[in-house]
Design an enzyme around this catalytic site. Structure first.
Site, PDB file in Angstrom:
ATOM      1  N   ASP A 186       0.862  -1.166   0.000  1.00  0.00           N
ATOM      2  CA  ASP A 186       0.000   0.000   0.000  1.00  0.00           C
ATOM      3  C   ASP A 186       0.914   1.236   0.000  1.00  0.00           C
ATOM      4  OD1 ASP A 186      -3.173   0.628   1.680  1.00  0.00           O
ATOM      5  OD2 ASP A 186      -2.085   1.753   0.147  1.00  0.00           O
TER       6      ASP A 186
HETATM    7  C1  GLC Z   1      -4.182   4.317  -0.262  1.00  0.00           C
HETATM    8  C2  GLC Z   1      -5.118   3.193   0.142  1.00  0.00           C
HETATM    9  C3  GLC Z   1      -5.219   2.098  -0.869  1.00  0.00           C
HETATM   10  C4  GLC Z   1      -5.101   2.694  -2.249  1.00  0.00           C
HETATM   11  C5  GLC Z   1      -3.689   3.228  -2.410  1.00  0.00           C
HETATM   12  C6  GLC Z   1      -3.482   3.923  -3.750  1.00  0.00           C
HETATM   13  O1  GLC Z   1      -3.430   4.712   0.830  1.00  0.00           O
HETATM   14  O2  GLC Z   1      -4.884   2.587   1.410  1.00  0.00           O
HETATM   15  O3  GLC Z   1      -6.478   1.438  -0.660  1.00  0.00           O
HETATM   16  O4  GLC Z   1      -5.346   1.704  -3.234  1.00  0.00           O
HETATM   17  O5  GLC Z   1      -3.328   4.107  -1.363  1.00  0.00           O
HETATM   18  O6  GLC Z   1      -4.273   5.061  -3.815  1.00  0.00           O
END
Ligand code: GLC
Length: 735
Positions: A295
């Protein structure tokens, strides 16, 4: 003659040149560029040609596009390293996206295409209900079709990969991300995980109507303590296997191309440096052959979480655990090569990781078809047949929570006061993670009423804002309501009050509740419309409402289905996929808890112990009578086929759709098990007066067993209850 000989010689010469250049070309065209070669051979060939630096680039994802307007395309494109593995693409301009891809294909040594990812969570431009609302439809086929719409719009706009579905089982509605998942139940999240993966990926990833899916957030993010985000989650191995892993196992089995490692700390080992979940379970046990992306900054966060003391250590821990691609923080870009060169990471591990990323790219067809057609937006988005699909999903996701004195459907001859901050709002009906959804695309509740109730006199007043304490518009709202026969009060949450970093208590802002209570004083029927991203606490406004309709955050087609339910054109069929607590003090409260060791003891002294609305609760405009549960046999042995049936009769005067939920209980087991566990559900339309049979074909290993802390399924003999509502039947499993 001479001329003829000359012609023949020149033809031969030309042929020779052509042959050699063809042979040259043939020689130069490496295997990995041969679209007819098997993917695994192409991967091995390409990896064998790559330098360490080129390999590391493939294991990184950075950003592009959110602030690149057309006149600085040149700048943005140059900024992107041509060898980068993936980009989060915030734009939707095919020309820009193709220019970045061409940069990679033509200005890098090996011409490896970039993988463009983005959060297409519940629609790309044609936004449909948030996932929690989708789950309340209990219609996986509709969810699959909606995900397919999202995939088409995304792929044609340059996004090959979505960071979806989010399938975190969640039981604390204070957590803002309950909006993004499919509720509190493992089986429900598993069913919708499969539906989403099939919708996004179709049967062939290289088809340019499909995109790669990403199961997230792996794993246990929904157990974030206190409903706070980015935090600790206390999860035993047994609970990990029985509650949080099943949706991911189902998604992997459905062929999900990727997963995303989560932010939470799983009992002391963060999800993004957890070798057990990322490698022993995902790769060794489930044989997943795609890749895991971290993430956002989750690698970097290992430092703050306290398991890494430096950038290099965080990189080492995440990579060794089984995170193949690093999102955004560039830790892998800066430290991986060094770790390989000093022998901390074997090059074979790097090659395996790169191979996983390339496998997804080859399967998507990006090497052979790296560019997208340039189509006008009106040929890509909000197409009529797609709007119809998502409107049906909205209709089926809406849950009728209360309908006293048959307040609904509204009589079309009355005068209706439409009051509240959500009445004409468009933006917040989109919900969190609304991608490229635009407020201008949304049909507001008020607009829906206008098109539904042609002869109804609609009176409007905003009444108050979403929050704050300005009651100055109450008087106008009261005055407007005085002229009406019934009052529709439209309340709810802003789209930013749920989703990531959106933890809140369960109460609506006081100003909204006070508006409803003020209107209640008029003594007219009150219909409460709620648009929100989580279960709410309704103690002060439920008693004042004669009817309550939960519409969640429905997306572009919000107003029409809502109006259709208010007019009676649509018979509501939604049922809750997440418990509405009586109050936040009850949390955690969910349907599949263990029971107290003492009958009717151990609860609270000063508040009720039952929730406001339980899991699978939802009303209809008709009534259904459940008949007798029948089992094909009451004594079964391993390997037997067991079929259980129940007739359901529509005893009302209008057709309706009913979802039957099948639960099992195992009252005596070598470990304690939940009071009951959902193992199957089925939704059918039943015409007025008609009876339909609902069948559950029990697979004993799948449905009666539990998973022990090693991930092994355990099926013990003894009595099992199979239940549907309050009907249940006992079957005995003998050795
Ligand atoms: C964010 C979220 C995740 C998302 C990623 C890209 O922090 O936790 O669900 O897909 O970053 O935006």
């Amino acid at each position: 003659m001479k001329m003829k000989r000359l012609t023949i010689i020149s033809c031969l010469l030309l042929l020779g040149i052509m042959n050699s250049s063809f042979a040259q070309a043939k020689k130069e065209k490496p295997l990995y560029k041969d679209a007819n070669a098997p993917v695994e051979k192409r991967i091995n060939d390409l990896v064998s040609r790559m330098t360490l630096e080129e390999k590391v680039y493939q294991l990184n994802q950075v950003l592009v596009g959110n602030n690149d307007n057309p006149n600085n395309v040149g700048e943005a494109v140059k900024k992107v390293p041509a060898e980068i593995g993936s980009l989060i693409y915030f734009g939707y301009d095919p020309v820009f996206r193709n220019s970045v891809q061409r940069h990679a294909m033509e200005e890098s040594r090996l011409g490896i295409p970039i993988l463009f990812g983005y959060d297409v969570i519940h629609g790309f431009r044609t936004i449909y209900p948030i996932s929690l609302g989708q789950a309340c439809s209990w219609n996986p086929e509709l969810v699959k079709r909606s995900c397919s719409v999202a995939a088409q719009e995304a792929r044609i706009s340059g996004v090959d990969w979505t960071f979806s579905p989010m399938i975190d089982v969640a039981r604390d509605p204070r957590w803002g991300r309950v909006a993004e998942g499919y509720g509190e139940d493992p089986y429900t999240n598993a069913v919708f995980a499969v539906a989403s993966v099939q919708g996004y990926q179709g049967t062939d990833l290289s088809n340019t109507k499909n995109i790669a899916a990403c199961l997230k957030h792996y794993v246990g993010y929904g157990a974030s303590e206190g409903g706070r985000d980015y935090t600790y989650s206390e999860i035993s191995k047994q609970t990990l296997w029985n509650t949080y892993l099943p949706p991911f196992e189902a998604g992997v089995k459905a062929g999900a191309a990727t997963l995303m490692s989560a932010f939470n700390d799983i009992s002391g080992v963060p999800a993004s440096s957890n070798h057990y979940t990322l490698t022993e379970v995902l790769k060794d046990k489930w044989k997943h052959d795609g890749f895991v992306v971290s993430d956002w900054d989750a690698v970097k966060q290992l430092i703050r979480q306290g398991v890494a003391g430096s950038k290099k250590e965080a990189t080492l821990k995440a990579f060794q655990a089984g995170v193949e691609m690093d999102m955004n923080d560039r830790y892998y870009l800066q430290s991986l090569a060094e770790l390989v060169n000093e022998g901390a990471i074997p090059i074979e591990k790097i090659n395996d990781a790169v191979g996983r990323v390339l496998r997804v790219k080859f399967r998507l067809g990006l090497f052979d078809n790296p560019y997208i057609p340039v189509k006008a937006e009106d040929k890509r988005y909000l197409l009529p047949e797609n709007l119809k699909t998502v409107e049906k999903l909205v209709e089926e996701s809406i849950v009728l929570l209360k309908n006293e004195k048959n307040t609904l459907p509204l009589s079309t001859k009355s005068r209706l006061a439409v009051i509240g901050p959500m009445a004409k709002n468009k933006e917040h009906l989109l919900g969190s993670w609304s991608a490229h959804g635009k407020a201008e695309d949304v049909v507001s509740i008020y607009e829906g009423l206008e098109s539904e109730f042609k002869n109804m006199k609609l009176l409007y007043a905003e009444g108050c804002d979403f929050d704050g304490n300005d009651t100055s518009k109450f008087a106008e709202a009261t005055k407007v309501a005085q002229g009406a026969d019934a009052i529709l009060v439209c309340l709810g949450e802003k789209k930013t009050w749920s989703g990531e970093n959106g933890s809140r208590t369960l109460s609506l802002p006081q100003i909204q509740e006070n508006l409803l209570l003020e209107l209640k004083k008029l003594g007219k029927p009150i219909v409460l419309i709620l648009s929100n991203g989580r279960p709410l606490e309704l103690n002060r406004i439920e008693p004042a409402s004669d009817a309550i309709v939960e519409i969640w955050q429905p997306g572009v087609n919000g107003g029409r289905p809502v109006a259709g339910i208010l007019s009676g054109r649509i018979n509501p069929s939604g049922k809750l996929a997440m418990t509405f607590p009586y109050s936040a003090e009850q949390i955690p409260i969910y349907y599949n808890m263990r029971q107290s060791a003492r009958k009717n003891k151990g609860g609270y002294q000063d508040i009720p112990n039952n929730p406001r609305y339980e899991f699978t609760y939802g009303l209809s405009y008709t009534t259904f009578k459940y008949g007798e549960l029948k089992a094909s046999q009451l004594k079964i042995k391993h390997g037997d086929k067991l079929v259980v049936e129940i007739p359901v009769t529509n005893t009302g005067i209008r057709d309706g759709a009913e979802t039957v939920h099948w639960f099992i209980s195992d009252p005596v087991c070598s470990i304690t098990r939940p009071i009951k566990e959902l193992k199957f559900f089925e939704k059918q339309v039943i015409k007025a007066g008609e009876t339909k049979i609902f069948r559950f074909e029990v697979d004993l290993d799948r449905d009666f067993s539990y998973v022990d802390e090693t991930g092994k399924r355990v099926l013990e003999s003894g009595d099992y209850f199979i239940s549907v509502k309050e009907n249940n039947i006992i079957v005995e499993l003998v050795n």
